[in-house]
Motif scaffolding. Sequence first.
Motif, short mmCIF file in Angstrom:
data_model
loop_
_atom_site.label_atom_id
_atom_site.label_comp_id
_atom_site.label_asym_id
_atom_site.label_seq_id
_atom_site.Cartn_x
_atom_site.Cartn_y
_atom_site.Cartn_z
N ASN A 40 0.85 -1.20 0.00
CA ASN A 40 0.00 0.00 0.00
C ASN A 40 0.87 1.24 0.00
O ASN A 40 2.02 1.19 0.45
N ILE A 41 0.31 2.34 -0.47
CA ILE A 41 1.00 3.63 -0.38
C ILE A 41 1.05 4.01 1.10
O ILE A 41 0.02 4.13 1.75
N GLU A 42 2.28 4.15 1.61
CA GLU A 42 2.43 4.42 3.04
C GLU A 42 3.76 5.14 3.29
O GLU A 42 4.79 4.77 2.73
N LEU A 43 3.72 6.14 4.13
CA LEU A 43 4.93 6.85 4.50
C LEU A 43 5.80 5.96 5.38
O LEU A 43 5.34 5.42 6.38
N VAL A 44 7.07 5.79 4.98
CA VAL A 44 8.02 5.02 5.77
C VAL A 44 8.75 5.96 6.72
O VAL A 44 8.87 5.68 7.90
N TYR A 45 9.24 7.08 6.18
CA TYR A 45 9.85 8.12 7.01
C TYR A 45 9.82 9.46 6.30
O TYR A 45 9.68 9.52 5.07
N ASN A 46 9.93 10.51 7.08
CA ASN A 46 10.02 11.86 6.56
C ASN A 46 11.14 12.59 7.29
O ASN A 46 11.14 12.65 8.51
N ALA A 61 2.42 9.68 -5.50
CA ALA A 61 2.80 8.27 -5.46
C ALA A 61 1.59 7.39 -5.75
O ALA A 61 1.70 6.39 -6.47
N ASP A 62 0.45 7.76 -5.21
CA ASP A 62 -0.77 7.00 -5.45
C ASP A 62 -1.22 7.15 -6.91
O ASP A 62 -1.58 6.17 -7.57
N MET A 63 -1.18 8.36 -7.42
CA MET A 63 -1.60 8.62 -8.80
C MET A 63 -0.72 7.87 -9.80
O MET A 63 -1.22 7.39 -10.82
#
Length: 77
Positions: A40-46, A61-63
Amino acid sequence: MPTIFEIFGLRFFFFAEDHAPIHVHVVKGDDDAKIAIEPNIELVYNHGLKTRDLKRALKLADMYKEDIIETWKKYHD
């Protein structure tokens, strides 16, 4: 480090010897984030992206999920 695309000053790329699962690194200036694409589209780190840029990166990223996966597979297969 193959660049997949650059939009709104956000550069989406992966490293040549990157590991699964499929993910992208996103850079703007000195700030960066890592976003998982699969499963799934998911933030790993920022590391410093502003909220607006991070939201935009996740949406892009989703698009472009299918394009990212296709580019990853072409490069790593």
